[in-house]
Design a protein around this motif. Structure first.
Motif, PDB file in Angstrom:
ATOM      1  N   LEU A 176       0.827  -1.204   0.000  1.00 24.28           N
ATOM      2  CA  LEU A 176       0.000   0.000   0.000  1.00 24.28           C
ATOM      3  C   LEU A 176       0.865   1.259   0.000  1.00 24.28           C
ATOM      4  O   LEU A 176       0.556   2.236  -0.702  1.00 24.28           O
ATOM      5  N   GLN A 177       1.936   1.250   0.780  1.00 28.32           N
ATOM      6  CA  GLN A 177       2.806   2.424   0.841  1.00 28.32           C
ATOM      7  C   GLN A 177       3.453   2.695  -0.508  1.00 28.32           C
ATOM      8  O   GLN A 177       3.625   3.855  -0.912  1.00 28.32           O
ATOM      9  N   GLU A 178       3.781   1.634  -1.237  1.00 27.19           N
ATOM     10  CA  GLU A 178       4.346   1.797  -2.575  1.00 27.19           C
ATOM     11  C   GLU A 178       3.301   2.334  -3.556  1.00 27.19           C
ATOM     12  O   GLU A 178       3.620   3.117  -4.447  1.00 27.19           O
ATOM     13  N   ARG A 179       2.058   1.932  -3.378  1.00 24.10           N
ATOM     14  CA  ARG A 179       0.983   2.388  -4.268  1.00 24.10           C
ATOM     15  C   ARG A 179       0.598   3.840  -4.010  1.00 24.10           C
ATOM     16  O   ARG A 179       0.222   4.562  -4.932  1.00 24.10           O
ATOM     17  N   PHE A 180       0.641   4.247  -2.749  1.00 21.76           N
ATOM     18  CA  PHE A 180       0.166   5.585  -2.378  1.00 21.76           C
ATOM     19  C   PHE A 180       1.244   6.349  -1.601  1.00 21.76           C
ATOM     20  O   PHE A 180       1.039   6.724  -0.443  1.00 21.76           O
ATOM     21  N   PRO A 181       2.396   6.588  -2.223  1.00 27.97           N
ATOM     22  CA  PRO A 181       3.501   7.244  -1.504  1.00 27.97           C
ATOM     23  C   PRO A 181       3.201   8.681  -1.093  1.00 27.97           C
ATOM     24  O   PRO A 181       3.800   9.183  -0.133  1.00 27.97           O
TER      25      PRO A 181
END
Length: 214
Positions: A176-181
Protein backbone atom coordinates in the motif's frame (compact mmCIF):
# COMPACT_ATOMS: atom_id res chain seq x y z
CA UNK A 1 -14.98 19.82 3.71
CA UNK A 2 -12.57 22.12 5.53
CA UNK A 3 -11.17 19.67 8.10
CA UNK A 4 -8.14 17.43 7.87
CA UNK A 5 -7.85 13.70 8.33
CA UNK A 6 -4.78 11.82 9.57
CA UNK A 7 -4.86 8.05 10.07
CA UNK A 8 -2.32 5.95 11.95
CA UNK A 9 -1.50 2.44 10.81
CA UNK A 10 0.93 -0.34 11.58
CA UNK A 11 1.30 -4.01 12.44
CA UNK A 12 0.87 -5.29 15.96
CA UNK A 13 3.56 -4.13 18.37
CA UNK A 14 4.57 -1.06 16.38
CA UNK A 15 3.84 1.31 19.29
CA UNK A 16 0.94 3.03 17.58
CA UNK A 17 -0.95 3.74 20.81
CA UNK A 18 2.04 5.41 22.51
CA UNK A 19 2.82 7.50 19.44
CA UNK A 20 -0.80 8.51 18.97
CA UNK A 21 -1.14 9.60 22.60
CA UNK A 22 1.84 11.92 22.23
CA UNK A 23 0.73 13.39 18.90
CA UNK A 24 -2.81 13.78 20.17
CA UNK A 25 -1.72 15.77 23.21
CA UNK A 26 0.59 18.01 21.17
CA UNK A 27 -2.21 18.85 18.76
CA UNK A 28 -4.76 19.39 21.53
CA UNK A 29 -2.33 21.84 23.13
CA UNK A 30 -2.24 23.71 19.83
CA UNK A 31 -5.82 23.37 18.56
CA UNK A 32 -7.93 22.45 21.58
CA UNK A 33 -11.39 21.15 20.79
CA UNK A 34 -10.71 21.21 17.06
CA UNK A 35 -8.93 17.89 17.45
CA UNK A 36 -11.03 14.73 17.23
CA UNK A 37 -9.51 11.40 18.22
CA UNK A 38 -11.34 8.30 17.02
CA UNK A 39 -10.65 4.67 16.17
CA UNK A 40 -11.58 1.74 13.98
CA UNK A 41 -13.39 -0.45 14.33
CA UNK A 42 -15.50 1.88 16.42
CA UNK A 43 -15.85 5.62 16.74
CA UNK A 44 -19.54 5.76 17.65
CA UNK A 45 -22.13 3.61 19.41
CA UNK A 46 -23.15 1.42 16.49
CA UNK A 47 -19.60 0.94 15.20
CA UNK A 48 -18.39 0.07 18.70
CA UNK A 49 -21.02 -2.64 18.98
CA UNK A 50 -19.72 -4.17 15.76
CA UNK A 51 -16.19 -3.92 17.21
CA UNK A 52 -17.28 -5.98 20.22
CA UNK A 53 -18.49 -8.77 17.91
CA UNK A 54 -15.27 -8.68 15.88
CA UNK A 55 -12.96 -8.92 18.90
CA UNK A 56 -15.00 -11.40 20.95
CA UNK A 57 -12.78 -14.41 21.61
CA UNK A 58 -15.83 -16.67 21.50
CA UNK A 59 -16.37 -15.90 17.80
CA UNK A 60 -13.60 -18.16 16.52
CA UNK A 61 -15.98 -19.69 13.94
CA UNK A 62 -16.38 -16.35 12.15
CA UNK A 63 -15.92 -16.68 8.39
CA UNK A 64 -13.16 -14.49 6.96
CA UNK A 65 -15.51 -12.71 4.57
CA UNK A 66 -18.02 -12.17 7.38
CA UNK A 67 -15.18 -10.47 9.25
CA UNK A 68 -14.35 -8.30 6.24
CA UNK A 69 -17.99 -7.24 5.78
CA UNK A 70 -18.32 -6.41 9.48
CA UNK A 71 -15.25 -4.18 9.34
CA UNK A 72 -16.69 -2.46 6.27
CA UNK A 73 -20.07 -2.03 8.00
CA UNK A 74 -18.44 -0.50 11.07
CA UNK A 75 -16.41 1.78 8.82
CA UNK A 76 -19.48 2.92 6.92
CA UNK A 77 -21.20 3.96 10.15
CA UNK A 78 -18.01 5.68 11.26
CA UNK A 79 -17.73 7.64 8.02
CA UNK A 80 -21.38 8.74 7.96
CA UNK A 81 -21.91 9.49 11.64
CA UNK A 82 -18.47 10.65 12.82
CA UNK A 83 -15.84 11.40 10.18
CA UNK A 84 -17.72 13.39 7.55
CA UNK A 85 -19.55 15.61 10.09
CA UNK A 86 -16.24 16.33 11.83
CA UNK A 87 -14.54 17.29 8.58
CA UNK A 88 -17.46 19.51 7.63
CA UNK A 89 -17.06 21.23 11.00
CA UNK A 90 -13.38 21.90 10.26
CA UNK A 91 -12.00 19.38 12.76
CA UNK A 92 -8.59 17.73 12.62
CA UNK A 93 -9.22 13.99 12.83
CA UNK A 94 -6.67 11.59 14.31
CA UNK A 95 -7.88 8.08 13.54
CA UNK A 96 -6.40 4.93 15.04
CA UNK A 97 -6.65 2.65 11.97
CA UNK A 98 -8.83 3.07 8.90
CA UNK A 99 -9.22 1.47 5.47
CA UNK A 100 -5.58 0.38 5.17
CA UNK A 101 -6.01 -1.91 8.18
CA UNK A 102 -8.73 -3.89 6.43
CA UNK A 103 -6.62 -4.20 3.31
CA UNK A 104 -3.61 -5.35 5.34
CA UNK A 105 -5.35 -7.69 7.78
CA UNK A 106 -8.18 -9.11 5.69
CA UNK A 107 -6.72 -8.61 2.22
CA UNK A 108 -3.20 -9.68 3.16
CA UNK A 109 -3.38 -11.54 6.44
CA UNK A 110 -6.55 -13.50 5.60
CA UNK A 111 -5.53 -13.93 1.95
CA UNK A 112 -8.81 -12.45 0.72
CA UNK A 113 -6.96 -10.23 -1.73
CA UNK A 114 -5.79 -6.64 -1.41
CA UNK A 115 -7.76 -5.49 -4.45
CA UNK A 116 -10.96 -7.28 -3.40
CA UNK A 117 -10.94 -5.69 0.06
CA UNK A 118 -10.17 -2.30 -1.49
CA UNK A 119 -13.16 -2.68 -3.81
CA UNK A 120 -15.47 -3.84 -1.02
CA UNK A 121 -14.62 -0.83 1.12
CA UNK A 122 -15.27 1.72 -1.61
CA UNK A 123 -18.96 1.43 -0.73
CA UNK A 124 -18.14 2.03 2.93
CA UNK A 125 -15.86 5.06 2.59
CA UNK A 126 -17.77 6.86 -0.19
CA UNK A 127 -14.55 8.40 -1.49
CA UNK A 128 -13.21 9.47 1.90
CA UNK A 129 -9.49 8.78 2.28
CA UNK A 130 -7.11 10.34 4.82
CA UNK A 131 -5.08 13.33 3.73
CA UNK A 132 -2.10 11.72 5.48
CA UNK A 133 -1.48 8.21 6.78
CA UNK A 134 1.32 7.55 9.25
CA UNK A 135 2.51 3.96 8.78
CA UNK A 136 4.63 2.66 11.66
CA UNK A 137 6.69 -0.20 10.27
CA UNK A 138 8.88 -2.78 12.00
CA UNK A 139 9.86 -6.45 11.58
CA UNK A 140 7.13 -8.92 12.50
CA UNK A 141 9.25 -10.78 15.05
CA UNK A 142 10.09 -7.54 16.87
CA UNK A 143 6.44 -6.52 17.05
CA UNK A 144 5.27 -9.89 18.33
CA UNK A 145 8.04 -9.98 20.93
CA UNK A 146 6.93 -6.56 22.19
CA UNK A 147 3.33 -7.74 22.48
CA UNK A 148 4.27 -10.86 24.40
CA UNK A 149 6.56 -8.94 26.75
CA UNK A 150 3.97 -6.31 27.56
CA UNK A 151 0.87 -8.46 27.54
CA UNK A 152 -1.41 -7.66 30.45
CA UNK A 153 -4.83 -7.43 28.86
CA UNK A 154 -7.15 -10.25 27.89
CA UNK A 155 -6.26 -11.89 24.59
CA UNK A 156 -8.86 -11.12 21.92
CA UNK A 157 -9.78 -13.17 18.88
CA UNK A 158 -7.44 -11.32 16.53
CA UNK A 159 -4.39 -11.79 18.77
CA UNK A 160 -4.31 -15.52 18.10
CA UNK A 161 -2.73 -15.51 14.67
CA UNK A 162 0.30 -17.21 13.16
CA UNK A 163 3.62 -15.54 12.40
CA UNK A 164 2.93 -16.03 8.68
CA UNK A 165 -0.37 -14.16 9.08
CA UNK A 166 1.49 -11.17 10.53
CA UNK A 167 4.11 -11.35 7.77
CA UNK A 168 1.37 -11.12 5.16
CA UNK A 169 -0.13 -8.17 7.03
CA UNK A 170 3.17 -6.31 6.98
CA UNK A 171 3.74 -7.06 3.30
CA UNK A 172 0.29 -5.72 2.44
CA UNK A 173 1.10 -2.51 4.30
CA UNK A 174 4.36 -2.17 2.38
CA UNK A 175 2.50 -2.72 -0.90
CA UNK A 176 0.00 0.00 0.00
CA UNK A 177 2.81 2.42 0.84
CA UNK A 178 4.35 1.80 -2.57
CA UNK A 179 0.98 2.39 -4.27
CA UNK A 180 0.17 5.59 -2.38
CA UNK A 181 3.50 7.24 -1.50
CA UNK A 182 1.96 10.73 -1.44
CA UNK A 183 -0.58 9.73 1.22
CA UNK A 184 1.23 7.05 3.24
CA UNK A 185 4.43 8.04 5.04
CA UNK A 186 6.45 5.11 6.38
CA UNK A 187 8.09 5.61 9.77
CA UNK A 188 10.73 3.24 11.15
CA UNK A 189 9.16 1.96 14.39
CA UNK A 190 12.11 -0.32 15.15
CA UNK A 191 13.93 2.37 17.13
CA UNK A 192 13.64 4.25 20.42
CA UNK A 193 10.07 5.45 21.05
CA UNK A 194 11.16 9.08 21.44
CA UNK A 195 12.82 8.93 18.04
CA UNK A 196 9.71 7.40 16.48
CA UNK A 197 7.59 10.18 17.96
CA UNK A 198 10.02 12.80 16.66
CA UNK A 199 9.89 11.28 13.18
CA UNK A 200 6.09 11.32 13.23
CA UNK A 201 6.03 14.95 14.35
CA UNK A 202 8.39 15.76 11.49
CA UNK A 203 6.16 14.01 8.95
CA UNK A 204 3.10 15.92 10.16
CA UNK A 205 5.04 19.18 10.15
CA UNK A 206 6.05 18.55 6.54
CA UNK A 207 2.43 18.13 5.49
CA UNK A 208 0.72 20.63 7.82
CA UNK A 209 3.29 23.12 9.04
CA UNK A 210 0.58 25.44 10.40
CA UNK A 211 -0.63 22.92 13.00
CA UNK A 212 2.19 23.60 15.42
CA UNK A 213 3.53 26.81 16.90
CA UNK A 214 7.01 27.75 15.80
Amino acid sequence: MSGRFISFEGPDGAGKTSVLNNIRQALINQLGTQVLYTREPGGNQIAEQIRAVLLDKQNTAMDDWTEAFLYAASRRQHVVQTLKPALEAGKLILCDRYLDSSIAYQGGGRNLGVDKIWELNQYAIDGLLPDLTIFLDLPVETGLARIEKGRAETINRLDEQTVNFHRRVRQAYLTLQERFPDRIVKINADQDLNQVIEDVHRAIHARYDDLFTK
